[in-house]
Design a protein around this motif. Structure first.
Motif, PDB file in Angstrom:
ATOM      1  N   GLU A 154      39.449  34.259  40.419  1.00 48.96           N
ATOM      2  CA  GLU A 154      38.230  34.344  41.236  1.00 48.96           C
ATOM      3  C   GLU A 154      38.514  33.820  42.633  1.00 48.96           C
ATOM      4  OE1 GLU A 154      33.430  33.536  40.736  1.00 48.96           O
ATOM      5  OE2 GLU A 154      34.847  32.217  39.710  1.00 48.96           O
ATOM      6  N   VAL A 178      34.725  31.485  33.912  1.00 53.93           N
ATOM      7  CA  VAL A 178      34.616  32.836  34.460  1.00 53.93           C
ATOM      8  C   VAL A 178      35.490  33.825  33.683  1.00 53.93           C
ATOM      9  CG1 VAL A 178      36.477  32.561  36.155  1.00 53.93           C
ATOM     10  CG2 VAL A 178      34.602  34.179  36.607  1.00 53.93           C
ATOM     11  N   TYR A 191      29.026  40.425  34.180  1.00 52.98           N
ATOM     12  CA  TYR A 191      27.963  39.470  33.807  1.00 52.98           C
ATOM     13  C   TYR A 191      26.706  40.220  33.356  1.00 52.98           C
ATOM     14  CZ  TYR A 191      23.770  36.758  34.881  1.00 52.98           C
ATOM     15  OH  TYR A 191      22.518  36.193  34.844  1.00 52.98           O
ATOM     16  N   ALA A 241      35.477  43.086  33.577  1.00 51.54           N
ATOM     17  CA  ALA A 241      35.660  43.192  35.027  1.00 51.54           C
ATOM     18  C   ALA A 241      36.942  43.950  35.355  1.00 51.54           C
ATOM     19  CB  ALA A 241      35.694  41.802  35.657  1.00 51.54           C
ATOM     20  N   ILE A 249      33.019  41.101  38.573  1.00 51.17           N
ATOM     21  CA  ILE A 249      32.584  39.974  37.733  1.00 51.17           C
ATOM     22  C   ILE A 249      31.072  39.997  37.560  1.00 51.17           C
ATOM     23  CG2 ILE A 249      32.360  37.442  37.675  1.00 51.17           C
ATOM     24  CD1 ILE A 249      35.195  37.328  38.900  1.00 51.17           C
ATOM     25  N   PHE A 257      36.324  38.419  32.432  1.00 52.87           N
ATOM     26  CA  PHE A 257      37.470  39.117  33.018  1.00 52.87           C
ATOM     27  C   PHE A 257      37.804  40.450  32.342  1.00 52.87           C
ATOM     28  CE2 PHE A 257      39.971  35.542  35.389  1.00 52.87           C
ATOM     29  CZ  PHE A 257      38.964  35.512  36.333  1.00 52.87           C
ATOM     30  N   LYS A 315      29.379  30.894  34.115  1.00 56.34           N
ATOM     31  CA  LYS A 315      30.755  30.554  34.495  1.00 56.34           C
ATOM     32  C   LYS A 315      31.058  29.084  34.194  1.00 56.34           C
ATOM     33  CE  LYS A 315      30.629  32.292  38.768  1.00 56.34           C
ATOM     34  NZ  LYS A 315      31.123  32.737  40.086  1.00 56.34           N
TER      35      LYS A 315
END
Length: 457
Positions: A100, A60, A32, A67, A28, A64, A55
């Motif tokens: 998360e 968040v 970012y 990620a 994550i 994803f 977030k």
């Protein structure tokens, strides 16, 4: 990382991969850093908003996609290595948990090399062709030389179109009185008897003279490529512009000196015999290898993965298209001439492709069981053998083979070792055939057999 794997069938495996929550947090943060420059948060310059506020502002989940990509690309290769499987296609991924603070969990279904029992491969019963070169074969090659060196000349005034002539024509086709796409041509050179046009179009031109016109009537086949022409009656208005025929040279010493480096016809024939004998030995070895692997394949039960068959068909179709292009025929022209759909070409090679894949799997299984390897010296020798067939830039070609194509060279060496191993214990019976018989066989089957012996042979 925790990896569980389940065998769904002989050629498909399902992996369940669990990555610790800390790995997801790390991914994550990486997502970012990649995306923050594109995210606007009130009170912060673009690209400067802290992760916590991103977030809070976007959720968040906005991070994803990247990620999960990071986690999958990093973990999947390690997972298949840990599970000790050999995939042959891209996996079908299903993310079952991504939240998360919790573990990241996904499943991957993937086709793998099929499991099968390798049958006994020693003591195979096979036939070995012994190809004899005859005087008839020499004469046959001379005829080809004569054909290639013939001169095309216009026939004298008053001559008529005959089989094997080249008729230069204008034509204009109509269906139900309406012209259709591809039905018109000018100064088109049509070899009578080559069956380039549908039905008996060419036969209907026989007997015509230069300047004469005729309406040729034909019917498009029901399986013709163009939907609007299937099964339709058509009329072609044809005008004969010229009639050409080939004049062939006399076969004597003068002919030999003109078409070769030799001064006499006997020297030319001796050279042709030598070449045919070399080719015959190569063909005999290739066919013996094909017979060996075919005998083994008949004893093996393998559930061949469809994705491997499709890949094999792709290669066979590419080879086919290259061959017809060398004859001046495009794929589109071939489809029009034969009235086939493009899918028909793929289906034409399907059975052959399955044989290729099955044979490859058997060869690879023997390589693994016997621990067969290609030494550096053998790979170098194979590269040098190939470059000798080319007159120029041999150093550059050899370098390319030893780098970009090294895997192919190694495969060819190990495959030849497999055939040698099979032959050592095989029960071989010889069958004498002539070159002309071999050529006849070649027209129908040899193209398929070359592929059935893998790219290796």
């Amino acid at each position: 990382m925790n990896v569980k794997h389940e065998k769904l069938d002989s050629k498909k495996v399902k992996l369940e991969v669990t990555l610790e929550a800390a790995k997801l947090d790390e991914a994550i943060r990486k997502s970012y850093k990649k995306n923050v420059k594109n995210l606007n948060v009130q009170g912060f310059r673009k690209g400067k908003a802290p992760l916590a506020l991103v977030k809070q502002f976007y959720g968040v989940e906005v991070l994803f996609d990247d990620a999960s990509d990071f986690l999958l690309s990093d973990s999947y290769p390690k997972a298949i290595e840990e599970a000790d499987i050999k995939p042959i296609d891209y996996p079908k991924i299903d993310i079952t948990q991504m939240e998360e603070g919790k573990d990241f969990v996904y499943t991957a279904e993937v086709e793998v090399y099929p499991e099968f029992d390798l049958p006994e491969y020693k003591g195979l019963e096979v036939e070995k062709p012994v190809i004899k070169v005859t005087d008839h074969d020499i004469d046959h090659e001379i005829e080809h030389l004569v054909e290639r060196n013939g001169r095309i000349e216009s026939k004298p005034e008053g001559a008529v179109v005959e089989k094997d002539d080249v008729a230069v024509i204008n034509f204009n086709g109509k269906v139900d009185g309406v012209e259709f796409e591809g039905g018109k041509g000018e100064n088109f050179e049509l070899t009578i008897g080559a069956n380039m046009f549908i039905g008996d179009f060419e036969d209907q031109l026989i007997g015509l003279k230069v300047g004469e016109e005729k309406t040729v009537k034909v019917t498009f086949p029901e399986d013709y490529q163009a939907e609007e022409l299937k099964g339709k009656d058509a009329e072609f208005d044809v005008e004969i512009l010229d009639i050409k025929t080939k004049e062939f040279p006399e076969v004597d010493d003068e002919f030999a000196s003109e078409v070769s480096e030799f001064e006499t016809l006997e020297e030319l024939k001796a050279s042709i015999r030598e070449g045919l004998e070399e080719d015959a030995n190569s063909r005999a070895k290739s066919e013996l290898n094909n017979n060996l692997i075919k005998a083994l394949a008949e004893k093996a039960e393998i559930d061949v993965p469809e994705v491997m068959v499709e890949t094999s068909i792709d290669r066979l179709v590419r080879d086919f298209e290259q061959r017809i292009q060398q004859q001046g025929i495009s794929k589109e022209m071939y489809l029009q001439m034969t009235g086939q759909e493009e899918s028909a070409i793929r289906e034409m090679f399907r059975d052959n492709a399955k044989n290729v894949v099955k044979n490859d799997l058997l060869i690879e299984a023997i390589v693994a069981k016997e621990g067969i390897e290609a030494t550096e010296e053998e790979v170098m020798a194979k590269a040098e053998e190939i470059v000798k067939m080319y007159g120029e830039q041999q150093d550059e070609l050899k370098e390319m083979l030893l780098t970009s194509n090294r895997r192919d060279l190694e495969m060819e060496v190990t495959t030849n070792k497999v055939f040698d191993l099979l032959l050592e214990s095989a029960k071989v019976t010889e069958k004498e055939i002539s070159v002309s018989h071999d050529h006849s066989h070649d027209d129908h089957n040899h193209e398929e057999e070359d592929h059935e012996g893998h790219d290796h042979e």
